[in-house]
Every structure is written in structure tokens, then in C-alpha cells.
Design an enzyme around this catalytic site. Sequence first.
Site, PDB file in Angstrom:
ATOM      1  N   HIS A  87      -8.007   4.126  -3.481  1.00  0.00           N
ATOM      2  CA  HIS A  87      -6.833   4.080  -2.591  1.00  0.00           C
ATOM      3  C   HIS A  87      -7.303   3.482  -1.266  1.00  0.00           C
ATOM      4  O   HIS A  87      -7.991   4.131  -0.497  1.00  0.00           O
ATOM      5  CB  HIS A  87      -6.293   5.512  -2.430  1.00  0.00           C
ATOM      6  N   ASP A  98       0.326  11.636  -3.755  1.00  0.00           N
ATOM      7  CA  ASP A  98      -0.914  11.916  -3.024  1.00  0.00           C
ATOM      8  C   ASP A  98      -0.599  12.517  -1.656  1.00  0.00           C
ATOM      9  O   ASP A  98       0.106  11.910  -0.855  1.00  0.00           O
ATOM     10  CB  ASP A  98      -1.654  10.572  -2.864  1.00  0.00           C
TER      11      ASP A  98
END
Length: 216
Positions: A66, A175
Site C-alpha cells: 500500500h 484498511d
Amino acid sequence: MKPMIAPSLLSANFADLRTDIEMINRSEADWLHLDIMDGVFVPNISFGFPVLKYVAELCEKPLDAHLMIVEPGKFIHEVQALGAMMMNVHYEACTHLHRTIQQIKEAGMKAGVTLNPATPVVMLEDIIGEVDMVLLMGVNPGFGGQKFIKHTLDKVRDLRELISRSASTALIEVDGGVNMETGKGLIEAGADILVAGNAVFKADNPINMIRFLKNL
Ligand code: DX5
Ligand code: ZN
């Protein structure tokens, strides 16, 4: 369908990464989530490629990278060199998102696009057919242990609707702020993968917590 669980290394003990990665290897975690920051796109700096090289060598789970950095397209080669399975770039950080997504796929990785809490799902209309995953932030990116923003649940539903309407096969990952309380609602709303940092690494028994989240 059981959700996939991706523990976030951001909440691990950086002085003893080997212990934490070996724990992840033994657990039912599906992926290991790596939060790469630059102090510009987000107000924090985590770890970079020299550290992740050793993490990648130890970790037996697929790596879910990420990128919380400006111009993530400049680092496709570095993420590929880690052997990452997935590279997520922020919608807000890519001027030429379509090109960046194509370049990630040409590098042999799956391509994910990430939305900050203030970016609506509708912005993905013209790219949803090209991506393998959409990562919805449940907090403003940069730090672990923040409170879940409830509106994310509506975004998961909107995204599920966009995916079915577009005949896309994109997975939905969430997330930030995911834990025993928020996880179930996210799965019911249509999330496929839950990232969990503090919920896993600050638990008394991280292996049990991963199993618990998987069976919510
Ligand atoms: C936040 C990161 C997250 C973070 C989540 O910027 O992208 O992956 O590690 O942490 P928790 O699960 O503690 O909210
Ligand atoms: Zn993350």
C-alpha cells in the site's frame, strides 16, 4: 464466504520483525499488508525498500503493498523487486492513474486503487474495469490505531454496487480501524479483505485474533 485477513506490518515490533513475521507465517493470515509512506502524501514515514527486502525474504504470505506516497508510479520496479503480489496506489496520488495501473500489471503484479475517506466511490467509474482490487480507507491514512469512520460502510455498499453493475471482478479491501467490532459490518456490506494493524499486533494472542477476524 470467509473474509481474507491481511495483518498490517505497521503495528508490528520493528525491533523484532522476525518474530512477528514468523507469527504471521504460522497464522491463518492470507496476505501481509505493507504500508509504505513518504512524509509528503501522508504525515508520517514508516519503512522503505531496504527494510522490506528482509521482510520479503522472511514472509511466506503474499505481499499486499500500500503506497502512501506521491507519484507511486516511480516505484513500480522497487515493489516488483520485493516480489509483491499486489500494488495499491492512491487515486489522490496519481495524475495518470490509468497509465500507472497498466504499468503495475505489465510488471506482473495485481493492481489496486485506494480511496481516501473523502474521495467518493463514483470517481472509480472509468477505472473499475481495469483494477484487480479497490482499497477503501476506513481512516485517514498515515497511522495505525485510529477510530473507524462509519461512512466507510456506505462506501463498501456503493462499491459493491459499482462492481456488479460494471461486471468487474475487483476485490474490495478495507484498511484502517478494522477490529472485532467493526469487521462484521464490513463483511456484511461486501468487503472481501480486511486489513488489521493494531487489532492483530496489539492483541494478547495475535494468532487467535487473526482466526477470530476470519470467522466473524
Ligand atoms: C494507515 C494504514 C493502515 C494501518 C491500519 O495509514 O494504511 O494499514 O496499518 O492500522 P489499524 O488497523 O490499526 O487501523
Ligand atoms: Zn494500509
